[in-house]
Design an enzyme around this catalytic site. Structure first.
Site, short mmCIF file in Angstrom:
data_model
loop_
_atom_site.label_atom_id
_atom_site.label_comp_id
_atom_site.label_asym_id
_atom_site.label_seq_id
_atom_site.Cartn_x
_atom_site.Cartn_y
_atom_site.Cartn_z
N ASP A 12 0.78 -1.24 0.00
CA ASP A 12 0.00 0.00 0.00
C ASP A 12 0.81 1.29 0.00
OD1 ASP A 12 -1.96 -1.92 0.20
OD2 ASP A 12 -2.83 -1.20 2.08
N ASP A 50 -4.64 -0.84 -1.85
CA ASP A 50 -5.92 -0.69 -1.17
C ASP A 50 -6.87 -0.04 -2.17
OD1 ASP A 50 -6.88 -1.27 1.48
OD2 ASP A 50 -6.99 0.88 1.93
N HIS A 52 -10.85 0.70 -2.57
CA HIS A 52 -12.22 0.67 -2.03
C HIS A 52 -13.23 1.32 -2.97
CE1 HIS A 52 -10.50 -0.65 1.70
NE2 HIS A 52 -9.91 0.48 1.97
N HIS A 85 -10.71 6.81 1.99
CA HIS A 85 -9.35 6.73 1.46
C HIS A 85 -9.29 5.69 0.35
CE1 HIS A 85 -9.55 3.39 4.32
NE2 HIS A 85 -8.63 2.81 3.56
N LYS A 110 -7.09 -4.98 -3.05
CA LYS A 110 -7.82 -5.53 -1.91
C LYS A 110 -8.75 -4.47 -1.34
CE LYS A 110 -4.02 -4.40 1.17
NZ LYS A 110 -4.75 -3.35 1.92
N CYS A 155 -1.98 -3.04 7.67
CA CYS A 155 -1.86 -3.97 6.53
C CYS A 155 -0.56 -4.78 6.54
CB CYS A 155 -2.05 -3.21 5.23
SG CYS A 155 -3.76 -2.62 5.06
C1 VGL Z 1 -4.64 0.43 5.74
C2 VGL Z 1 -6.21 1.27 7.15
C3 VGL Z 1 -7.19 1.17 6.17
C4 VGL Z 1 -3.20 0.04 5.54
C5 VGL Z 1 -5.58 0.31 4.74
O1 VGL Z 1 -2.72 0.02 4.39
O2 VGL Z 1 -2.52 -0.24 6.55
N1 VGL Z 1 -4.96 0.90 6.94
N2 VGL Z 1 -6.85 0.69 4.97
ZN ZN Z 2 -8.33 0.78 3.45
#
Ligand code: VGL
Ligand code: ZN
Length: 201
Positions: A12, A50, A52, A85, A110, A155
């Site tokens: 990420d 990430d 969403h 995010h 993901k 993550c």
């Molecule tokens: C993450 C919070 C929400 C991460 C991803 O990459 O650690 N943390 N989504």
């Molecule tokens: Zn996230």
């Protein structure tokens, strides 16, 4: 050059987790140069992203009145509510422009199911729904993984612990990770990783 049995997973490294982003991790961008330098040694490099949909269930804004960083009970267990995010297609969801994505062999997206969050590169937060990464690694003969990226306590932590539970030998290079650290989550994550035989470098 590392043997074919070793892979690098970069978690990420996206604009929203870097300074100026929607869920910025302190110094999130400071690890990028070191990651780029590490990549050429590996024959298998995986990036996670990430990813969403708008209105994702991990967003506080999807639960009218709830504050970001508060907790909620989901059918699969407790879940932190985040600021919006890494919305699919947004600039915040893009990899940081300094990250050398051209060196990667595989990108795992993901968190794209609206009703379930996904921290780990291996399983969604129900700890059941697979991303497919395990099969990819096994069919390529990978047994040893080094994880770097963001965020150490979410993550990175979930990916390292799941990988260890699946039987991969896991290393986390903490110098190339940065954490969010919500209410001691960084210390808790380090403890959990150690208990699961994750080698913290
Ligand atoms: C993450 C919070 C929400 C991460 C991803 O990459 O650690 N943390 N989504
Ligand atoms: Zn996230």
């Amino acid at each position: 050059m590392k043997p074919q049995s070793e892979a690098l997973i970069v978690i990420d490294v996206q604009n929203d987790f870097c300074p100026g982003g929607a869920l910025a991790v302190d110094e999130g961008d400071k690890i990028i140069k070191g990651i780029n330098t590490l990549m050429p040694a590996y024959q298998t490099i995986i990036l996670t992203q990430d990813w969403h949909p708008t209105g994702h269930s991990s967003f506080a804004s999807s639960h009218g009145g709830k504050e970001p960083f508060s907790m909620i009970d989901m059918p699969y267990g407790p879940q932190v509510l985040w600021p919006d995010h890494c919305v699919q297609g947004s600039n915040g969801a893009q990899f940081h422009s300094d990250l050398d994505v051209d060196q990667a062999h595989m990108i795992v997206r993901k968190g794209f199911r609206k009703q379930i969050d996904s921290y780990s590169a291996f399983f969604e937060n129900d700890h059941e729904t697979p991303t497919g990464l395990e099969g990819y690694l096994r069919t390529r003969g990978v047994e040893i993984l080094t994880i770097v990226g963001l965020a150490t306590d979410f993550c990175v932590n979930y990916s390292a612990v799941d990988g260890a539970k699946l039987g991969f030998k896991m290393n986390v290079d903490q110098s190339l990770c940065r954490g969010i650290d919500l209410d001691g989550s960084l210390t808790a994550a380090q403890k959990l990783m150690r208990e699961n035989n994750v080698n913290l470098i």
